[in-house]
Design a protein around this motif. Structure first.
Motif, PDB file in Angstrom:
ATOM      1  N   VAL A 199       0.858  -1.191   0.000  1.00  0.00           N
ATOM      2  CA  VAL A 199       0.000   0.000   0.000  1.00  0.00           C
ATOM      3  C   VAL A 199       0.888   1.234   0.000  1.00  0.00           C
TER       4      VAL A 199
ATOM      5  N   SER B 129      -1.353  12.387  -1.580  1.00  0.00           N
ATOM      6  CA  SER B 129      -2.286  11.426  -2.197  1.00  0.00           C
ATOM      7  C   SER B 129      -2.925  10.548  -1.136  1.00  0.00           C
ATOM      8  N   GLU B 130      -4.040   9.942  -1.493  1.00  0.00           N
ATOM      9  CA  GLU B 130      -4.633   8.885  -0.673  1.00  0.00           C
ATOM     10  C   GLU B 130      -3.755   7.636  -0.789  1.00  0.00           C
ATOM     11  N   PRO B 131      -3.846   6.714   0.165  1.00  0.00           N
ATOM     12  CA  PRO B 131      -3.046   5.475   0.051  1.00  0.00           C
ATOM     13  C   PRO B 131      -3.677   4.531  -0.974  1.00  0.00           C
TER      14      PRO B 131
ATOM     15  N   ASN C  69       5.184   6.854   1.430  1.00  0.00           N
ATOM     16  CA  ASN C  69       4.602   6.114   2.566  1.00  0.00           C
ATOM     17  C   ASN C  69       4.257   4.701   2.113  1.00  0.00           C
TER      18      ASN C  69
ATOM     19  N   SER D 122       3.160   0.615   3.372  1.00  0.00           N
ATOM     20  CA  SER D 122       2.840  -0.433   4.335  1.00  0.00           C
ATOM     21  C   SER D 122       2.558  -1.708   3.551  1.00  0.00           C
TER      22      SER D 122
ATOM     23  N   ARG E 287      -2.121  -1.710   7.570  1.00  0.00           N
ATOM     24  CA  ARG E 287      -1.198  -1.847   8.706  1.00  0.00           C
ATOM     25  C   ARG E 287      -0.390  -0.555   8.823  1.00  0.00           C
TER      26      ARG E 287
ATOM     27  N   ARG F  79       2.353   2.243   8.580  1.00  0.00           N
ATOM     28  CA  ARG F  79       3.193   2.642   7.452  1.00  0.00           C
ATOM     29  C   ARG F  79       4.509   3.236   7.929  1.00  0.00           C
TER      30      ARG F  79
ATOM     31  N   LYS G 289       8.610   8.601  14.116  1.00  0.00           N
ATOM     32  CA  LYS G 289       7.624   9.514  13.542  1.00  0.00           C
ATOM     33  C   LYS G 289       7.233  10.596  14.540  1.00  0.00           C
TER      34      LYS G 289
END
Ligand code: ADP
Ligand code: MG
Length: 482
Positions: A15, A165-167, A206, A208, A217, A219, A272
């Motif tokens: 993802v 962006s969206e995942p 990003n 995951s 899950r 990222r 993070k």
């Protein structure tokens, strides 16, 4: 079909969500009048605002705001007429203000979409979460002196658009296609030059992993990747690392990582940070940014044609979706194609441009805008085929000579006597010679081996130095062989 990576425990899905920093094309910075030109002498483009002097006041640059709105419109996104600048506080040697002016809670652009095209010709929609404006930081130079670090503030205060962006991406290929498309849109709009090697566009990646059917899950974010190829490599390297962690019975911790391009692996940079670590608050030096709906409408009305629209127009002209895709990738290529296609058959022009012309151009290593063969010259060549002065086969040779010498096609055809032969007498004579020399094959053909026809065409063309009119050669040959 879903892309997966095979682990010890079976296949894993990947993802991906990208945060892209795109430098706004503008002569001045986001809140100061200092210049933004790439490659200037260090600290030659720094105002007191950019240097973080006490008491200096930022003043918004309207052109940067217009560029962000144009970009939002190009991403088919919501434009927020009311947005706000916040301070993102952190200490860094190349951040003299001690904070970055950014947009946190109220970005200028909201949700949108980008359609990507994959190698198999399929398309997919990738969601845009938001686009906000922010200042870039300066640059620390650690390699100029054995014991000192230098700071160049030329970039300090330059306007960036952060495009989140969206995942929605599920493979390195999709991540690469998304960046390619985003860069294409920015370049068509003229809002960012998209030059990743100059740092005008960089991506936080990003990643995951998960098993089919699961929710997301945790990222990790791979920071500041500066080429599309590296983004694709970073996705795969980071996904493989996470798969191993999960399969060893461990847990992936959310963190920021760096991609080591030499070794092809990611390594940990820091855990993070959360939004509260930055103590975001509205910048008291700046009022909320309020746009007039009319102004946004004007910007919308003056947008150039975008890649998707141009591609659709080319398909309507008779091009295949693939040719239309290839010809619209770069604005310069599209302009070249259109210049040749003007008044000519679009499909034929597309075949020549994407075929022999691109192949020859690739051999020279030049871009279309530096092509030794101009659109006008290529058009003349196609006219010579259309009016039957030369045949398609000879035209390929003429094009190669055009690339080598820069001569016009008409001159090449005249000087080298390449006009095609339409004189049936000359064609008949050549056919007679070939049939005489291949009496055995003529007999075979006549006893039913039709496949030999191609052989005869080849021999006759060869006997005529390739200059025979193919239709006539076929016609006369058929009669004579019958
Ligand atoms: P932050 O501001 O902390 O970086 P965001 O919610 O803005 O967090 O998300 C940052 C990026 O991470 C977005 O591009 C988003 O698509 C992506 N993302 C969120 N969750 C995941 C996930 N589980 N796997 C991969 N990417 C993700
Ligand atoms: Mg982030």
């Amino acid at each position: 079909m879903t892309y997966t990576i095979e682990g010890r425990t079976g296949p894993w899905e990947v993802v991906i969500g990208l945060e892209v920093h795109a430098q706004v094309t503008s002569q001045a910075k986001l809140f100061s009048g200092a210049a933004t030109e790439f490659g200037a002498a260090p600290n030659s483009q720094v105002s007191f605002v950019d240097a973080g002097f006490p008491g200096m006041l930022p003043v918004i640059n309207q052109e940067c705001v217009a560029q962000a709105v144009r970009t939002g419109l190009g991403l088919k996104a919501e434009i927020h007429l009311w947005s706000r600048f916040d301070r993102k506080n952190y200490f860094y040697a190349d951040l003299p203000q001690g904070y970055q002016i950014s947009q946190f809670a109220h970005p200028i652009v909201g949700t949108g979409t980008v359609e990507i095209t994959l190698a198999d010709g399929s398309t997919k929609e990738i969601g845009i979460t938001r686009l906000h404006l922010e200042q870039d930081a300066g640059k620390s130079l650690h390699d100029q002196h054995p014991s000192k670090s230098f700071i160049d503030l030329n970039r300090s205060g330059v306007a960036l658009m952060e495009i989140v962006s969206e995942p929605d991406m599920r493979s390195p290929e999709e991540a690469g296609a998304y960046l390619t498309k985003l860069r294409q849109i920015l370049r068509y709009l003229g809002t960012c030059d998209g030059n990743m090697d100059e740092g005008s566009m960089r991506a936080d990646v990003n990643v995951s992993v998960r098993k089919a059917g699961e929710g997301f899950r945790t990222r990790c974010e791979v920071k500041n990747v500066n080429s599309i190829r590296f983004v694709m490599q970073a996705v795969e390297a980071e996904a493989r690392r996470q798969i191993e962690v999960w399969e060893e019975g461990g847990t992936v911790e959310q963190e920021t990582r760096l991609f080591d391009t030499g070794r092809g692996v990611t390594r940990s940079m820091r855990s993070k940070e959360d939004a509260h670590d930055y103590r975001y608050f509205p910048d008291p030096d700046l009022p909320p940014l309020v746009l007039e709906a009319d102004w946004v409408e004007q910007l919308k009305a003056s947008l150039p044609e975008l890649p998707d629209e141009r591609r659709a127009r080319y398909v309507a002209m008779g091009l295949s979706p693939y040719d239309a895709h290839v010809l619209t990738l770069e604005r310069e290529t599209a302009a070249f194609f259109e210049a040749v296609a003007k008044g000519r058959d679009a499909k034929t022009v597309a075949n020549w441009v994407t075929g022999d012309f691109f192949a020859a151009l690739n051999r020279t290593g030049l871009g279309v805008e530096e092509s030794p063969v101009s659109a006008a010259a290529l058009g003349e060549l196609l006219d010579l085929i259309a009016d039957k002065t030369i045949n398609g086969k000879i035209a390929k040779d003429v094009l190669a000579i055009m690339f080598e010498t820069g001569e016009r096609p008409g001159a090449i055809v005249d000087a080298r006597g390449l006009r095609q032969v339409v004189d049936t007498g000359a064609i008949e004579a050549a056919i007679d010679r070939v049939m005489e020399a291949n009496a055995d094959k003529v007999a075979e053909y006549r006893s039913g081996k039709d496949k030999l026809f191609g052989f005869f065409v080849g021999q006759v063309m060869k006997a005529m130095q390739g200059k025979g009119n193919p239709a006539l050669v076929n016609e006369v040959l058929k009669q004579k062989l019958a």
